[in-house]
Design a protein around this motif. Sequence first.
Motif, PDB file in Angstrom:
ATOM      1  N   ILE A  11       1.168  -1.145  -0.016  1.00 44.37           N
ATOM      2  CA  ILE A  11      -0.039  -0.151   0.263  1.00 44.37           C
ATOM      3  C   ILE A  11       1.157   1.532   0.198  1.00 44.37           C
ATOM      4  O   ILE A  11       2.035   1.400   0.525  1.00 44.37           O
ATOM      5  N   LEU A  13       1.551   3.886   1.833  1.00 40.38           N
ATOM      6  CA  LEU A  13       1.641   4.572   2.704  1.00 40.38           C
ATOM      7  C   LEU A  13       2.427   4.037   3.933  1.00 40.38           C
ATOM      8  O   LEU A  13       3.006   3.159   3.703  1.00 40.38           O
ATOM      9  N   LYS A  45     -11.138   4.178   2.201  1.00 37.18           N
ATOM     10  CA  LYS A  45     -10.541   4.838   1.475  1.00 37.18           C
ATOM     11  C   LYS A  45      -9.577   3.593   0.395  1.00 37.18           C
ATOM     12  O   LYS A  45      -9.318   2.477   0.820  1.00 37.18           O
ATOM     13  N   TYR A  47      -7.142   2.764  -2.336  1.00 41.02           N
ATOM     14  CA  TYR A  47      -5.692   2.946  -3.037  1.00 41.02           C
ATOM     15  C   TYR A  47      -5.141   2.068  -3.891  1.00 41.02           C
ATOM     16  O   TYR A  47      -6.010   0.959  -4.681  1.00 41.02           O
ATOM     17  N   THR A  48      -4.086   2.714  -4.573  1.00 37.90           N
ATOM     18  CA  THR A  48      -3.798   1.199  -5.435  1.00 37.90           C
ATOM     19  C   THR A  48      -2.782   0.875  -5.172  1.00 37.90           C
ATOM     20  O   THR A  48      -1.472   1.832  -4.685  1.00 37.90           O
ATOM     21  N   ASN A 100       6.504   4.583  -3.010  1.00 39.11           N
ATOM     22  CA  ASN A 100       6.469   5.512  -3.097  1.00 39.11           C
ATOM     23  C   ASN A 100       7.366   6.390  -3.980  1.00 39.11           C
ATOM     24  O   ASN A 100       6.810   7.479  -4.815  1.00 39.11           O
ATOM     25  N   LYS A 108       0.956   6.386 -10.816  1.00 38.33           N
ATOM     26  CA  LYS A 108      -0.024   6.245  -9.665  1.00 38.33           C
ATOM     27  C   LYS A 108      -1.388   6.625  -9.724  1.00 38.33           C
ATOM     28  O   LYS A 108      -1.825   7.019 -10.974  1.00 38.33           O
ATOM     29  N   SER A 111      -8.168   7.867  -7.702  1.00 34.85           N
ATOM     30  CA  SER A 111      -9.420   7.335  -7.234  1.00 34.85           C
ATOM     31  C   SER A 111     -10.349   8.451  -7.103  1.00 34.85           C
ATOM     32  O   SER A 111     -11.188   8.345  -7.112  1.00 34.85           O
TER      33      SER A 111
END
Length: 825
Positions: A11, A13, A45, A47-48, A100, A108, A111
């Motif tokens: 993820i 994050l 939420k 996420y990609t 990231n 990325k 959404s």
Amino acid sequence: MRTTLFVNVIIPLPVEGVFTYRVPFEWNDKVEVGKRVIVQFGRKKLYTALIEEVIETPPKQQAKYILDIIDEVPVVNDLQLKLWKWISEYYMCTIGETMNVALPSGLKLASETKIYLNTEVNFDKSILNEREFALLNSLKTYGSLTINEAIKITEQQKIIPLLNTLVEKGFIQTEELIKERFQPKTVTIIEITKKYNSEENLKSLFDKLEKKAPKQLALLMAYLQLSKFFSENPLPVEKTELLKTASSTNAALNALIKKEVFTEDTVVVDRLKPFEKDKYSRLPKLSDEQETAFSEIKKYFAENKPVLLHGVTSSGKTELYIRLINETIAAGKQVLYLLPEIALTTQMVNRVKRHFGDMMGVYHSKYNENERVELWSKVKNHNNDENIKLVLGARSAMFLPYNNLGLIIVDEEHDTSYKQYDPAPRYNARDTAIYMAMLHKADVLLGSATPSIESYYNTQINKFGLVELKNRYGGVKPPNIEVVDLKKAHKNRSIKSVFSQELINEIQKTLDNGYQVILFQNRRGFSLHIHCQTCGWIPYCLHCDVSLVYHKKDNKMRCHYCGYGVPVPDRCPECGNTAIIMKGYGTEKVEEDIKQIFPDVPTLRMDLDSTRQKMAHQKIIQSFESGKTKILIGTQMVTKGFDFGKVMLVAILNADNLLSYPDFRAFERGYQMMVQIAGRAGRRDVEGKVIIQTYNPSHNIINMVKNNDYHGFYDAIISERQEYFYPPFVKIISISVRHSNQMVTDNAAKELTIMLKKVFANRVLGPEYPNVSKIRNFYIKNIIIKLEKTIPLSKSKQAIFDAVGRMQKLSGFTGVRVIIDVDPM
Ligand code: ADP
Ligand code: ZN
Ligand code: ZN
């Protein structure tokens, strides 16, 4: 029986570890490591995420379904994933943080895509199931919804398949379900229709237009010329170019399209213009010394050893790189050639491009996202003949999807810009390159005229092979270095502004002989300190614990940490007196003063302030290279990879600034910087001259620079490091505690130190305020841990994470930020 599959996903994050999701049966054949999926994480939420592993064992807790698979083929390969994992573990961050930084944000997804109700259909409850009806009803109420909003409102989880069905049934419209940010670049092209390929028809068209429509005729003429219509292979013509050439309008063109003379079409084009190779590029013949070095490098490569190439400035290291690149590409493999960001100048790119043309790609921070995604796919498909075999790039170029690397070159390996400070991963590209080469079974070459103490040490313990080039190419002598005592100069009054009489004479002489000058000053701005002569008031930044620096151009005092700026007050805000004075000097002041001494000499300045615009940097270099500019004043920026043949004089205006960093690496940095600057002088034919101005003419390091004594420098530094326990004899992990409240920062740092000392005892130093103890309204306290090489690293790291976690759970400390930096620089 059908198997139930699960995937572990990363993820994007800063959350620890990977997360398990369930795969709907119908996608069993589609899930694959390296593909992106849409998942719900946290309460609502989307996420990609990226698939890291496909497994059959169900997790202990019930897993949510993945909502969608984005990719037909994986975007990330296995070697990349392994690199991400190593970086995350070694530099103590989460794999999500590494992803990231590693993925261009063009890959990325957003959404936030909107969905709309299709107004042309009437929906009838009887043909819809309950979930579908609920969603359509909300859409009717709200007009449009983002996917995130839709989930919230309808409390539906598996919404993407649901949306898909509704789109298929024609009830809703979307701007593309989940919109890829990467938009290919398109152009409109114009082509003549078949009908007018015949000479006869074309001629009658001419006659008609000549009489009635001169504007259209102009267009037709321009088209024939641009398309090379009468050649063997006429080309389509870009609409914008056509209109420009014909000085015509859209209306005229549309008229011709309507008459079916032209057709209009939109096509996708490459954004990255391929580099052109020189037609007759040949590899230069190596000198004997270079030839020997070349075969030594290959010998170490055969033993699978990383090599440090220690070659004095202008010894021809770059020529050796070009050789090695050539061989690697010929063997069908890819090459990654890393350079410090600001060394990636046109000059360097052109030099390499000459040999490799369109096989080469360049990757650095001035490239926009779309360009990055394009390079990404060209590196990925390198087996295709037309794609990229060589990437010349700054540190982030490591993250491109290589699958067949044969060689990694890290030029100027000592450079601090290989270390990423913020955000995590705080990796060092030079050290990461060693691991990456192992992963790809590739060779790795580090090069420098002033190797880092760490790398040179590695050659001494036989971890790296050492290859040396001791002479400048072509037998050019190293520059003659002269040290000028500023104390004496002031006493004798033989100084004008910041220029000693010796320097002024030398500048004059150099210019008279038709050569160029570089003046180095490592501080930008006009004057360092502003203060009130009456009461001693000094202007401070409101958000950081540093004083402001005067910038003459906009007559403001600025913070070099956060950019905060205010006008210089007429009167002292403390005592009201007008005696505000400025002391010290930066590049801007040097420029102004040199223009007074040499009013007719074209001068330019190169620093962060003068190069903010996209092409500014290139323009300055071009002007200097062409000989138009005679004197170049600059900061560090002028030291990297500059190869100008006409520079005969280089001056370091104040060497003491270079030796006063509050860090155990101060002398190493100072030495490297001075040697690199000196290396810009006299690179061809004639011996150059360097003047070092200093208040400490007998400083040990300055003597070593003067005598070109790297080995003496290394011996002195390495014994100091051993005695006082510094790298490479220990590993340093620095821990920075930050909070907007000073007391909270102090207490949290104290608490954390106590916890760490329980594990690491006296290996823990601090907590201490760093030099700048407040930045952007955050108070900072640092703790340092020094670990002997014999201590198992992964256990230590776990202990640090544990302590940080426990501290942050204590009451009052929940908002405390902790930043961990492994091998800080
Ligand atoms: P370094 O990278 O060590 O600073 P360069 O590769 O830039 O050194 O070489 C310095 C100069 O000498 C360059 O202008 C380069 O073109 C030239 N040079 C180096 N080696 C050769 C060679 N074998 N033949 C011709 N020119 C060379
Ligand atoms: Zn005052
Ligand atoms: Zn500030």
